[in-house]
Scaffold this motif. Structure first.
Motif, mmCIF file in Angstrom:
data_model
loop_
_atom_site.group_PDB
_atom_site.id
_atom_site.type_symbol
_atom_site.label_atom_id
_atom_site.label_comp_id
_atom_site.label_asym_id
_atom_site.label_seq_id
_atom_site.Cartn_x
_atom_site.Cartn_y
_atom_site.Cartn_z
ATOM 1 N N GLN A 74 0.842 -1.190 0.000
ATOM 2 C CA GLN A 74 0.000 0.000 0.000
ATOM 3 C C GLN A 74 0.883 1.248 0.000
ATOM 4 O O GLN A 74 2.049 1.196 0.446
ATOM 5 C CB GLN A 74 -0.916 0.003 1.230
ATOM 6 N N PRO A 75 0.368 2.383 -0.470
ATOM 7 C CA PRO A 75 1.195 3.598 -0.570
ATOM 8 C C PRO A 75 1.856 3.997 0.738
ATOM 9 O O PRO A 75 2.977 4.529 0.745
ATOM 10 C CB PRO A 75 0.195 4.662 -1.033
ATOM 11 N N TRP A 76 1.185 3.742 1.867
ATOM 12 C CA TRP A 76 1.719 4.200 3.153
ATOM 13 C C TRP A 76 2.692 3.210 3.791
ATOM 14 O O TRP A 76 3.314 3.514 4.802
ATOM 15 C CB TRP A 76 0.567 4.467 4.125
ATOM 16 N N GLU A 77 2.830 2.033 3.229
ATOM 17 C CA GLU A 77 3.700 1.030 3.835
ATOM 18 C C GLU A 77 5.175 1.334 3.555
ATOM 19 O O GLU A 77 5.530 1.913 2.531
ATOM 20 C CB GLU A 77 3.322 -0.366 3.331
ATOM 21 N N ASP A 78 6.030 0.895 4.484
ATOM 22 C CA ASP A 78 7.459 1.234 4.461
ATOM 23 C C ASP A 78 8.220 0.304 3.522
ATOM 24 O O ASP A 78 8.307 -0.907 3.766
ATOM 25 C CB ASP A 78 8.035 1.134 5.881
ATOM 26 N N ARG A 79 8.785 0.864 2.443
ATOM 27 C CA ARG A 79 9.547 0.064 1.480
ATOM 28 C C ARG A 79 10.908 -0.357 2.017
ATOM 29 O O ARG A 79 11.594 -1.178 1.399
ATOM 30 C CB ARG A 79 9.742 0.832 0.170
ATOM 31 N N ASN A 80 11.325 0.192 3.155
ATOM 32 C CA ASN A 80 12.583 -0.241 3.768
ATOM 33 C C ASN A 80 12.420 -1.510 4.600
ATOM 34 O O ASN A 80 13.413 -2.061 5.071
ATOM 35 C CB ASN A 80 13.164 0.881 4.641
ATOM 36 N N GLU A 81 11.190 -1.974 4.786
ATOM 37 C CA GLU A 81 10.952 -3.275 5.413
ATOM 38 C C GLU A 81 11.113 -4.340 4.322
ATOM 39 O O GLU A 81 10.149 -4.763 3.686
ATOM 40 C CB GLU A 81 9.564 -3.322 6.040
ATOM 41 N N LEU A 82 12.356 -4.766 4.119
ATOM 42 C CA LEU A 82 12.685 -5.542 2.923
ATOM 43 C C LEU A 82 12.056 -6.937 2.919
ATOM 44 O O LEU A 82 11.776 -7.482 1.842
ATOM 45 C CB LEU A 82 14.205 -5.642 2.774
ATOM 46 N N GLY A 83 11.842 -7.517 4.080
ATOM 47 C CA GLY A 83 11.179 -8.809 4.127
ATOM 48 C C GLY A 83 9.756 -8.717 3.599
ATOM 49 O O GLY A 83 9.332 -9.503 2.739
ATOM 50 N N LYS A 84 9.027 -7.744 4.102
ATOM 51 C CA LYS A 84 7.644 -7.523 3.673
ATOM 52 C C LYS A 84 7.584 -7.150 2.191
ATOM 53 O O LYS A 84 6.716 -7.620 1.443
ATOM 54 C CB LYS A 84 7.028 -6.415 4.535
ATOM 55 N N LEU A 85 8.524 -6.301 1.756
ATOM 56 C CA LEU A 85 8.573 -5.895 0.349
ATOM 57 C C LEU A 85 8.826 -7.099 -0.550
ATOM 58 O O LEU A 85 8.182 -7.257 -1.595
ATOM 59 C CB LEU A 85 9.666 -4.844 0.153
ATOM 60 N N SER A 86 9.755 -7.971 -0.145
ATOM 61 C CA SER A 86 10.096 -9.134 -0.970
ATOM 62 C C SER A 86 8.893 -10.056 -1.146
ATOM 63 O O SER A 86 8.634 -10.562 -2.250
ATOM 64 C CB SER A 86 11.264 -9.905 -0.340
#
Length: 458
Positions: A74-86
C-alpha cells in the motif's frame, strides 16, 4: 540485424532500491547509445520518485521509456521493510510484468534484462520465450557468496534457513578478503523472520539465475580477480559502467539533485574538500550524527555533506545539526539534501570521500581517483570496505569506541591521516587508471560489453 529491422527492444527490471536502479539505468543508457530501445520498469512508488527527480532534465531521450507496475504494498507502507517488500513483490509483480509485456505485443520485447534480485522476471521471460539477461549491480564477490550458500550449509557455517550458526570470519577462497558471517547480506536484520524471508528470496533468485542466457556484472576483472576467475567464471564483467566514455550523464535518482554545490566547489582550493555521503539507506542515531558534525568542524577543512531528510533517527526531537552549528562553520561547510555525486567526485577540489561504501559509490570514487574514509552501514558495504582499505589500499577505516560510536576525534584523526599521506592519493590514481583501461578500447570490460552488444543484436 538488417537495416530495415527495428532496433532491439529491451525490458529492464531493477530491484526497487536506489543502489539497484541507478546502475541498471546506466546500462540502459549505454544500450540506448548503441541504438537499442529500452522500456524501464520501476515500481509505481519509485517511478514517481525518479520522474520527480528528473524534473526538467531531457537526457533520457526517446530511446528510454519509463513505466511502472505495482509492488504489492500500500502507498503508506514502508519500502525499507525488505522482508515484507520481498513477499509482496513475489505475490504481485510477476503477473503485472506479464500483463505489461503482453500489452507491448505490437512493440515486441526482444530481451528482458532483470536485476539478479528480481529473478522472477527471468521466469516470466522464459515462459514467454524471450531472451534473458541477469544483471548483478554489486561486487562479483557478493554474488559468489550467494552462489556458495550450499557449501556454507555443508560446512556448518549457516543453517538451511540461513541462520548464522556462529559469528566467525570466513574466506570464500584463499585469495579473497575475509567476511564476517554477521555481515552476510540477509543477516543484517535484527528480526529473525526478516532474515529467513530474505534468505528464501535470495535462494529463489539463485535458481532463476540459471535461466539467464547471460549473467553480467557491474565490475571489472581487474578489481576482483579471484571472484571472477575462481568462484564465478560464468559472470561476465562489463563495468564500471559509469567510468566508460559511453556515458555523458545518468539518471534514476530518487531525489532531485542540488547542483548549487558545484558552484561552491568551484570556489574551493584543489584537493581540499571532504565529500561526505552515505547513500540512500543509511540512518544515523542522534549521538552519532552530532559526533560526525563536530568531527567535520574539528577537521578545520572545507566539506560538502549530503544530509537526506530521513538521514537521522528520530528527527522530531532535535535540530540537526545542533543550533549554532551552521553559523560556526560558515562558508567552510556546505550541506545539501542530495548531490550530483558523479560530478562532485570528478571535481578537482575533492580531496577524499567519506562514504558508506555502497558499490555504486565505491565505483564512483574509484573511477575518479579519490581516496576513501570508510563508514559502512549495511549488508555488502562491510565487504566493499575490505576491498577499499585492505585490498586496493586507497582508504582508511574508522574505529568505534566502547559504545559503538565513531567519535569526533577519531574522525578528525582519520581525515588528517588520509589527507596527510600522499600514498593514498597515489594509490587512488593507480586504481583509476586501471579502471579506465578496462572500459576503454581493448580493455576487458570493453570487449565483454561489445560481445554482449553483438549477441543482443544477433
Amino acid at each position: 540485424m538488417s537495416r530495415s529491422s527495428p532496433p532491439p527492444h529491451i525490458l529492464a527490471v531493477p530491484y526497487p532500491a536506489q543502489g539497484h536502479v541507478i546502475p541498471l539505468m546506466e546500462l540502459s543508457l549505454c544500450l540506448a547509445n548503441h541504438g537499442f530501445r529500452v522500456t524501464f520498469v520501476n515500481t509505481e512508488f519509485n517511478h514517481k520518485r525518479v520522474v520527480n527527480a528528473l524534473a526538467e532534465k531531457k537526457f533520457i531521450g526517446d530511446q528510454i521509456h519509463l513505466v511502472w507496475i505495482p509492488d504489492g504494498l500500500q502507498p503508506w507502507e514502508d519500502r525499507n521493510e525488505l522482508g515484507k517488500l520481498s513477499e509482496a513483490i513475489l505475490e504481485v509483480m510477476p503477473g503485472k510484468l506479464e500483463e505489461l509485456i503482453n500489452k507491448l505485443q505490437d512493440d515486441k520485447i526482444t530481451c528482458v534484462i532483470a536485476d539478479e534480485s528480481m529473478g522472477w522476471a527471468l521466469e516470466v521471460a522464459d515462459r514467454l520465450k524471450i531472451r534473458r539477461v541477469a544483471f548483478w549491480p554489486a561486487a562479483a564477490a557478493m554474488l559468489a557468496l550467494k552462489l556458495c550458500v550450499p557449501k556454507l550449509i555443508d560446512d556448518g557455517i549457516i543453517e538451511n534457513d540461513g541462520t548464522i550458526i556462529k559469528k566467525q570470519m570466513i574466506q570464500l577462497s584463499p585469495t579473497m578478503p575475509s567476511m564476517n558471517t554477521v555481515n552476510f547480506p540477509w543477516a543484517c536484520f535484527d528480526e529473525l523472520t526478516t532474515q529467513k524471508t530474505l534468505f528464501y528470496y535470495m535462494q529463489r533468485n539463485n535458481r532463476t539465475t540459471k535461466l539467464a542466457n547471460w549473467v553480467i556484472c557491474n565490475s571489472a576483472i581487474e578489481l576482483e580477480p579471484p571472484a571472477f576467475t575462481t568462484l564465478a567464471p560464468e559472470i561476465i564483467p562489463i563495468g564500471p559502467l559509469l567510468a566508460s566514455s559511453r556515458l555523458g550523464s545518468t539518471a534514476g535518482y530518487f531525489w532531485p539533485q542540488d547542483s548549487t554545490c558545484l558552484k561552491w566547489l568551484d570556489q574551493q582550493l584543489p584537493q581540499s574538500v571532504i565529500y561526505v555521503a552515505f547513500g540512500s539507506f543509511t540512518v544515523l542515531e542522534q549521538t552519532q550524527f552530532q559526533e560526525l558534525a563536530l568531527g567535520l568542524e574539528l577537521s578545520n577543512r572545507p566539506f560538502l555533506w549530503v544530509v537526506r531528510p530521513d538521514a537521522v533517527n528520530d528527527q522530531a526531537n532535535d535540530s540537526y545539526p545542533q543550533e549554532g552549528y551552521l553559523d560556526r562553520i560558515g562558508t567552510r561547510g556546505q550541506l545539501v539534501g542530495w548531490a550530483p555525486q558523479q560530478k562532485v567526485l570528478s571535481h578537482p577540489s575533492i580531496a577524499c570521500f567519506l562514504s558508506h561504501c555502497g558499490w555504486n559509490s565505491t565505483l564512483e570514487g574509484l573511477s575518479n581517483g579519490v581516496p576513501f574514509l570508510s563508514w559502512p552501514y549495511f549488508a555488502d558495504q562491510f565487504f566493499n570496505e575490505s576491498y577499499v582499505c585492505d585490498v586496493w589500499k586507497e582508504g582508511l577505516k574508522f574505529n568505534r569506541n566502547e559504545s559503538g560510536i565513531i567519535t569526533q576525534v577519531e574522525i578528525k584523526d582519520k581525515v588528517e591521516q588520509v589527507l596527510g599521506d600522499y600514498r593514498f592519493k597515489a594509490r587512488a590514481l593507480q586504481m583509476k587508471e586501471m579502471v579506465m583501461r578496462s572500459v576503454t578500447e581493448g580493455g576487458n570490460s570493453h570487449m565483454n560489453f561489445n560481445n554482449f552488444i553483438k549477441w543482443m543484436k544477433a
